[in-house]
Every structure is written in C-alpha cells, then in structure tokens.
Scaffold this motif. Sequence first.
Motif, mmCIF file in Angstrom:
data_model
loop_
_atom_site.group_PDB
_atom_site.id
_atom_site.type_symbol
_atom_site.label_atom_id
_atom_site.label_comp_id
_atom_site.label_asym_id
_atom_site.label_seq_id
_atom_site.Cartn_x
_atom_site.Cartn_y
_atom_site.Cartn_z
ATOM 1 N N ASP A 87 -3.844 -5.719 2.047
ATOM 2 C CA ASP A 87 -3.679 -5.005 0.787
ATOM 3 C C ASP A 87 -4.985 -4.304 0.422
ATOM 4 O O ASP A 87 -6.038 -4.542 1.024
ATOM 5 C CB ASP A 87 -3.307 -5.981 -0.333
ATOM 6 C CG ASP A 87 -1.917 -6.573 -0.145
ATOM 7 O OD1 ASP A 87 -1.055 -5.893 0.453
ATOM 8 O OD2 ASP A 87 -1.697 -7.713 -0.600
ATOM 9 N N THR B 22 0.832 -1.206 0.000
ATOM 10 C CA THR B 22 0.000 0.000 0.000
ATOM 11 C C THR B 22 0.863 1.251 0.000
ATOM 12 O O THR B 22 0.564 2.231 -0.686
ATOM 13 C CB THR B 22 -0.922 0.005 1.234
ATOM 14 O OG1 THR B 22 -1.693 -1.203 1.250
ATOM 15 C CG2 THR B 22 -1.857 1.194 1.213
ATOM 16 N N PRO C 230 -6.983 -1.051 4.389
ATOM 17 C CA PRO C 230 -5.536 -1.061 4.128
ATOM 18 C C PRO C 230 -4.758 0.040 4.827
ATOM 19 O O PRO C 230 -3.533 -0.053 4.959
ATOM 20 C CB PRO C 230 -5.464 -0.896 2.611
ATOM 21 C CG PRO C 230 -6.702 -0.107 2.274
ATOM 22 C CD PRO C 230 -7.757 -0.575 3.238
#
Length: 326
Positions: free
Chosen positions: A262, A221, A269
């Motif tokens: 993710d 991320t 995330p």
Amino acid sequence: AANSNVPAADNDNDAAAAERKAFIEFARKGIERMDQKAAATLTVATDASAGYLAPEAFGAEILKGIVEFSPVRAYAKVTTIAAPEIKLPRKLTGTAATWVGETDDRSQSDMTFEQATFTPYELATYVDVSNQLLEDNAYNLEGELAADLGEAFGKTEATAFVSGNGTGKPKGLLVAAGIAEVKTGNAATLGTDPAATIIGMFHKVPSVVAQNGVWLMNRTTLGALRTLKDGTGRFIMLDPITAGAPVTLLGRPIVEMVDMPDVAANAYPIMFGDLSGYRIIDRIGLSVLRDPYSQATKGTVRFHARKRVGGDVTNADRFLKLKVAA
C-alpha cells in the motif's frame, strides 16, 4: 494394437482419463494395493524420495491455480530447465560506429558481457486427508487436492515474485538490483500532484518499454488513482469499453497484484515495466508423495507436494518503480 478408426484425440483423452483414474486409486489405496495395470499408468519419479509425479491433467489444473494467484507468470518469460541452475550471458556494452574520412583510421569497439545465474528453489507443503474421505467414491479427491495445493503454491510464489529476497526463494521485482525509481515528493503520500508524477513516470521509460509495459499495483492503490486527472481534466485511468478487457492507465493495462504494498512511507506501491524482463525458472513440476504410515494412528494419509522454482530480473532497464519519499 490401436484401433485405426479411433481419432488420435480420442486416444489421448482415454489415456488422460486412465492416468487420472490411476492417480485417484493410488491416492486412496497406495501402490501396494493397486491393480498392477493401473499402477503401470503412473509415472514413477527417479529421485530418492520415490514420489510419484501427478498425471498431466492434474498438474495442469494446479498450474491454472498458480496463475490465478501469481499473475506475473502470465507476463514473465518462463523457462523449464533440467539442471540445478542455468547461466545466461548478459550483454553490458555493444559495438559503436564512428564517422571517418576516406582514408582515416577506423576505431575499434568491443562488446562486453557478464554472466547471470538463475537458481530454482524448493517450494513444499503437505495435505492430510482422512482415510474415510479417501475411501468415499463420491469424494472429488483430485479437485480438492488441486484447490488446496494450487492455493498454497500460488500464494507463496506470488509473494516471492514481487518481494522475495533471493535467499532460499526467488528474487522479487521490488528487490532486484538496478531498477530506477521515481519519488512521490512526499514522505508518506503520493504527493500534491500524483497525476503529474504518474505521467512523468510513464514518459521516463524507453518507448519500446512503454509500448509493451504494464502497471503493477494492488487494488487499494488502484482505487486511489481512479479519480486522478491530467492538466486538461481528463481521467488518466480508463475502464474497459469491452467485456474482459483490462483497466488501463495512460493506455497501458493494469495488473492487480495483491502482494504489492500500500501507499506508505518508503514503500514502492506502483511499478511500470515490461514483464518479459523477469525470468521464471521451473526445475520440476508438481510432484506428490503419498505417506500412509506417519499419520496412520490418526486415520489420515499425508500427501507431500513439492516443486522447484526460481525467478529474477534479467533486464532492469525495462522497469521503473515509484517510491513514497520526499
């Protein structure tokens, strides 16, 4: 009698070295074959398992490994308790003042509270070591056990502090009740203008939280956010200008956490908040029990390691999480 000419620090170092030597002798030979003077150096646990606490230096090395795998410990409030659980009062409402005239009646205001309970849960594993390795004086038993146990305890703790459901394990940041959320505006991505979403998220928390807060996300991320710019074309994420400083997002540090999810549908995330609002409860430190019998036919000795730890959010208003949803 102690030599008064020897500095206290040297005495401490000698004592620590004796403890490490005694623990290694214990691991190789067992208490029944140890020199009695060395045996007296060990700290004997009083629990029913008759285990032996690791020497202080050994325990500290394990804790260092846990911090590497679980960065929450570096920011959260950590408390050691000596009871099965700890109860802490949480204030829900406070007093309120009102404007009154010179002789007007005053209004009463009361404080209300609730009680939060924190329970430590048991975390355990074991390591089998062959007798030949234990008998080899060149074998770094202490280092190998520290690496194995540090990795096992660290990875398991890290996952629970992020996503644990609170049943038999700590309650994680993403599961704790009462934490507000911001949506990306898209069912499966960060949306059409993720930079604006992140900036809005940052300014939605109180100033005191923003001043002490950190961003939580995994490395994938983080990579997706590196190219984001604000409305004036400036990058919202900046690399450090000095060695050792953290990467910052809107001026606040980013804490990489491998257990954060993710970007995916209904996932969280990214999280922002002041991690002092998360409490970690340690009941006991690492304890190790040497079992030379159950695996004797295989020529190995089994070391059982355990600790008790709990965790939960104490101040949900210090956190905000981003949800991938329309």
